[in-house]
Motif scaffolding. Sequence first.
Motif, PDB file in Angstrom:
ATOM      1  N   THR A   1       0.834  -1.194   0.000  1.00 31.42           N
ATOM      2  CA  THR A   1       0.000   0.000   0.000  1.00 31.42           C
ATOM      3  C   THR A   1       0.875   1.254   0.000  1.00 31.42           C
ATOM      4  OG1 THR A   1      -1.651  -1.213   1.266  1.00 31.42           O
ATOM      5  CG2 THR A   1      -1.854   1.170   1.269  1.00 31.42           C
ATOM      6  N   VAL A   2       2.097   1.107   0.530  1.00 30.01           N
ATOM      7  CA  VAL A   2       3.069   2.206   0.586  1.00 30.01           C
ATOM      8  C   VAL A   2       4.418   1.676   0.097  1.00 30.01           C
ATOM      9  CG1 VAL A   2       1.914   3.392   2.501  1.00 30.01           C
ATOM     10  CG2 VAL A   2       3.666   1.679   2.988  1.00 30.01           C
ATOM     11  N   ALA A   3       5.315   2.600  -0.255  1.00 30.53           N
ATOM     12  CA  ALA A   3       6.624   2.206  -0.799  1.00 30.53           C
ATOM     13  C   ALA A   3       7.659   1.895   0.278  1.00 30.53           C
ATOM     14  CB  ALA A   3       7.148   3.298  -1.727  1.00 30.53           C
ATOM     15  N   THR A   4       7.513   2.509   1.469  1.00 32.79           N
ATOM     16  CA  THR A   4       8.493   2.296   2.534  1.00 32.79           C
ATOM     17  C   THR A   4       7.770   2.064   3.860  1.00 32.79           C
ATOM     18  OG1 THR A   4       8.648   4.624   3.193  1.00 32.79           O
ATOM     19  CG2 THR A   4      10.109   3.885   1.389  1.00 32.79           C
ATOM     20  N   ILE A   5       8.496   1.490   4.796  1.00 36.42           N
ATOM     21  CA  ILE A   5       7.932   1.293   6.133  1.00 36.42           C
ATOM     22  C   ILE A   5       7.630   2.644   6.772  1.00 36.42           C
ATOM     23  CG2 ILE A   5       8.394   0.404   8.458  1.00 36.42           C
ATOM     24  CD1 ILE A   5      10.067  -1.828   7.061  1.00 36.42           C
TER      25      ILE A   5
END
Length: 93
Positions: free
Chosen positions: A41-45
């Motif tokens: 859902t997102v590119a990074t933590i």
Amino acid sequence: PTGLVGSEMCIRDRLLAGRGDEARTDAVLLNSGLIFYVRETVATIAEGVEKAREILLSGQPLATLKDWVEVQNADPAAGLERLAELERAEATW
């Protein structure tokens, strides 16, 4: 609810309302951020943690809990009243 169960429920409700203590809130944000990341859902933590923070601070999780209680209870009014009791109990902490 009283005792340990009541206090844990108040802690949960504070967390869901975006008013939890720092350690528990950080744990919820990290776990949620990791879920967002794993689900792509997102590119990074870090983006996942920020997205989780925005959702938590919006009050949406507590509203979702109230919706769930209303739908899942045989007596929705009683379930919502029980949540309201917990919110009132939290005010005395």
